[in-house]
Design a protein around this motif. Structure first.
Motif, short mmCIF file in Angstrom:
data_model
loop_
_atom_site.label_atom_id
_atom_site.label_comp_id
_atom_site.label_asym_id
_atom_site.label_seq_id
_atom_site.Cartn_x
_atom_site.Cartn_y
_atom_site.Cartn_z
N ASN A 75 0.62 -1.31 0.05
CA ASN A 75 -0.26 -0.07 0.06
C ASN A 75 0.81 1.34 -0.04
O ASN A 75 0.74 2.08 0.89
CB ASN A 75 -0.87 0.00 1.29
CG ASN A 75 -2.11 0.49 1.15
OD1 ASN A 75 -2.62 0.99 0.00
ND2 ASN A 75 -3.00 0.94 2.24
N PRO A 76 1.76 1.24 -1.06
CA PRO A 76 2.62 2.40 -1.16
C PRO A 76 2.02 3.88 -0.74
O PRO A 76 1.14 4.41 -1.43
CB PRO A 76 3.43 2.57 -2.41
CG PRO A 76 3.16 1.15 -2.85
CD PRO A 76 1.97 0.68 -2.23
N PHE A 77 2.79 4.52 0.04
CA PHE A 77 2.34 5.87 0.31
C PHE A 77 0.80 6.33 0.90
O PHE A 77 0.14 7.35 0.77
CB PHE A 77 2.39 6.86 -1.12
CG PHE A 77 3.70 6.95 -1.45
CD1 PHE A 77 4.90 7.54 -0.82
CD2 PHE A 77 4.03 6.41 -2.73
CE1 PHE A 77 6.24 7.61 -1.04
CE2 PHE A 77 5.67 6.31 -3.16
CZ PHE A 77 6.65 7.13 -2.42
N SER A 78 0.25 5.22 1.39
CA SER A 78 -1.06 5.27 1.98
C SER A 78 -1.09 5.59 3.51
O SER A 78 0.38 5.29 4.16
CB SER A 78 -1.83 4.02 1.86
OG SER A 78 -2.81 3.75 2.68
N ASP A 79 -1.56 6.19 4.20
CA ASP A 79 -1.49 6.45 5.49
C ASP A 79 -1.58 5.13 6.46
O ASP A 79 -1.19 4.78 7.56
CB ASP A 79 -2.77 7.36 6.05
CG ASP A 79 -2.59 7.87 7.44
OD1 ASP A 79 -1.29 8.32 7.60
OD2 ASP A 79 -3.32 8.09 8.30
N ASN A 80 -2.46 4.04 5.56
CA ASN A 80 -2.38 2.60 6.16
C ASN A 80 -1.24 1.67 5.82
O ASN A 80 -1.38 0.34 6.09
CB ASN A 80 -3.80 1.95 5.74
CG ASN A 80 -4.86 2.84 6.28
OD1 ASN A 80 -4.98 3.26 7.41
ND2 ASN A 80 -5.78 3.11 5.43
N ARG A 81 -0.27 2.27 5.33
CA ARG A 81 0.92 1.28 4.68
C ARG A 81 1.54 0.47 5.79
O ARG A 81 1.71 0.99 7.00
CB ARG A 81 2.01 2.10 3.95
CG ARG A 81 2.73 3.21 4.68
CD ARG A 81 3.50 3.91 3.98
NE ARG A 81 4.38 4.89 4.67
CZ ARG A 81 3.82 5.90 5.00
NH1 ARG A 81 2.80 6.47 4.97
NH2 ARG A 81 4.87 6.74 5.89
N ASN A 82 1.61 -0.73 5.57
CA ASN A 82 2.31 -1.56 6.84
C ASN A 82 3.07 -2.67 6.39
O ASN A 82 3.59 -3.45 7.20
CB ASN A 82 1.10 -2.31 7.39
CG ASN A 82 0.33 -3.32 6.66
OD1 ASN A 82 0.72 -3.34 5.31
ND2 ASN A 82 -0.70 -4.01 7.13
N GLY A 83 3.99 -2.54 5.09
CA GLY A 83 4.89 -3.59 4.80
C GLY A 83 4.96 -3.76 3.30
O GLY A 83 4.20 -3.37 2.51
N ILE A 84 5.84 -4.79 3.23
CA ILE A 84 6.15 -4.92 1.49
C ILE A 84 5.73 -6.18 1.03
O ILE A 84 5.39 -7.04 1.94
CB ILE A 84 7.86 -4.64 1.39
CG1 ILE A 84 8.46 -6.15 2.06
CG2 ILE A 84 8.32 -3.49 1.74
CD1 ILE A 84 10.04 -6.32 1.97
N ASN A 85 5.73 -6.43 -0.09
CA ASN A 85 5.34 -7.73 -0.55
C ASN A 85 6.58 -8.12 -1.48
O ASN A 85 7.33 -7.22 -2.20
CB ASN A 85 4.37 -7.72 -1.87
CG ASN A 85 2.94 -7.22 -1.47
OD1 ASN A 85 2.35 -6.61 -2.12
ND2 ASN A 85 2.69 -7.67 -0.15
N ILE A 86 7.22 -9.35 -1.17
CA ILE A 86 8.29 -9.80 -2.03
C ILE A 86 8.08 -10.43 -3.17
O ILE A 86 6.86 -11.02 -3.47
CB ILE A 86 9.07 -10.79 -1.16
CG1 ILE A 86 9.55 -10.38 0.20
CG2 ILE A 86 10.31 -11.38 -1.85
CD1 ILE A 86 10.68 -9.19 0.23
N GLY A 87 8.66 -9.84 -4.30
CA GLY A 87 8.67 -10.52 -5.74
C GLY A 87 9.75 -10.90 -6.27
O GLY A 87 10.93 -10.86 -5.90
N GLU A 88 9.63 -11.76 -7.45
CA GLU A 88 10.97 -12.51 -8.01
C GLU A 88 10.85 -11.53 -9.44
O GLU A 88 9.85 -11.24 -9.95
CB GLU A 88 10.96 -13.85 -8.29
CG GLU A 88 9.49 -14.29 -8.88
CD GLU A 88 9.75 -15.93 -9.11
OE1 GLU A 88 10.63 -16.45 -8.65
OE2 GLU A 88 8.57 -16.49 -9.43
#
Length: 404
Positions: free
Chosen positions: A216-229
């Protein structure tokens, strides 16, 4: 479409790309326009404590590698790499014909390289007391992928790997530019690749950095990353490919910094990020007003997005559209810089609308930047792409169209 004057750029003669965003132009462009990718998948069973997360997974079939011809190089990572390189093989072979095998370098960025193969080998050893017969530790070494590329195309120029966490495949552009400018080689295959593995997912989970839902980039509710390949590779040279008509896409400038603020957390005010962006502008001989779009690092962690927004605002104000494309690819770690450089290349090459910022719409009030709205068409054909890594290892790349 406006083009920029030639400022002694490094030309991009080809770009191959495979990630959760897709591996063909049609799919990549469709997903960029739609702002969604079905290959960003909720998964269970990857994390040791049973938690859920979302991963960006490559869904296309990967090419095979002959164990007899390339012993100890038949890895998940190298098959993914080959899927990207095969897209630009005509460009590579043309460069070999033009310059020779010894005048082409290979510089690769990665973090985990063949760790996923090592994980399977350790599982086999645990169950049978023996490693698989086709396993060798060389498959896990970061240098394996670069050497595979050199062996596959029979290149004898310089070949090495950089591993600076999430800026790895951005720093390869800096090394390539230096090598080309001093005339050590005439062309360089640059890029990065990382494949999904449990080590990385559980490591970031241990840092409380993973999101259980789409990031959830640049959201007030952002809480972490997703890992991708993903894997993305470009062929760079001092001159454009004469087979291709102008305008050409080029690497215009690079800026780097190492602020060493913390082993994993970014500097809260983004001082190193700001330094990298200003150095990139200076290297390209451009001003902030020349930039038409910023592809943000935008990991969707509270600290990263806040510091990056502050740094962007100090350099560019809030006049330049900004978005993070990680909800379409996941954070591809060592491949992130190259993956996002490839997205910029597609935008410039095919006149695509700017990627809108995918999030829940609850934009944080303390982020003083202009997030790219839907259906924005860029009028300035110059883009900056950021990647920031553990230890404050930062890189900013500027790409654009040239008029020659």
């Amino acid at each position: 479409m406006q083009k920029i004057a030639n400022k002694q750029p490094i030309y991009i003669r080809g770009c191959g790309f495979n990630s959760a965003l897709g591996c063909s132009n049609d799919i990549i462009h469709q997903r960029l326009r739609q702002g969604m990718s079905p290959d960003m998948q909720p998964v269970q069973g990857w994390l040791n404590d049973g938690s859920d997360t979302v991963i960006g997974k490559v869904s296309s079939p990967l090419p095979t590698i002959d164990d007899n011809v390339f012993p100890h190089q038949n890895t998940d990572n190298n098959r993914l790499v080959l899927s990207a390189l095969q897209q630009i093989e005509p460009d590579i072979h043309a460069a070999i014909t033009q310059y020779g095998h010894d005048r082409i370098a290979v510089i690769v960025g990665t973090t985990t390289s063949g760790i996923s193969d090592g994980e399977r080998a350790l599982t086999t050893k645990k169950n049978t007391q023996n490693f698989p017969t086709d396993y060798h530790y060389h498959q896990q070494e970061p240098s394996n992928t670069g050497q595979f590329i050199a062996d596959y195309y029979q290149l004898t120029g310089p070949c090495y790997t950089l591993s600076t966490a999430c800026s790895s495949s951005g720093r390869v552009f800096l090394s390539a530019k230096r090598m080309l400018k001093v005339g050590i080689v005439d062309a360089v295959i640059v890029g990065g690749a990382d494949t999904l593995c449990r080590l990385t997912l559980n490591g970031f989970h241990g840092l409380d950095s993973l999101s259980s839902t789409l990031c959830n980039p640049f959201s007030d509710n952002r809480n972490g990353i997703n890992i991708g390949e993903g894997a993305a590779f470009m062929l760079l040279a001092r001159t454009p490919d004469e087979r291709q008509p102008a305008p050409h896409i080029a690497l215009l400038g690079i800026g780097d910094s190492s602020d060493a603020h913390h082993i994993s957390a970014p500097h809260p005010e983004g001082t190193g990020a700001e330094t990298a962006m200003r150095k990139a502008l200076k290297d390209a001989k451009l001003t902030p007003e020349d930039i038409g779009y910023i592809n943000a690092h935008g990991t969707a962690t509270p600290l990263n997005d806040a510091m990056e927004a502050k740094a962007i605002a100090r350099v560019f104000g809030n006049q330049v559209p900004v978005s993070s494309t990680k909800p379409l690819t996941g954070h591809t770690l060592g491949a992130a810089s190259a993956v996002e450089a490839a997205i910029c290349w597609h935008l410039l090459r095919y006149d695509l609308p700017l990627p809108t910022q995918i999030n829940d719409g609850v934009v944080a009030d303390d982020l003083p930047i202009q997030l790219a709205p839907a259906d924005t068409v860029f009028t300035k054909p110059v883009m900056l792409s950021n990647s920031f890594a553990f230890g404050g290892n930062n890189i900013s790349l500027i790409f654009g169209r040239t008029d020659d």
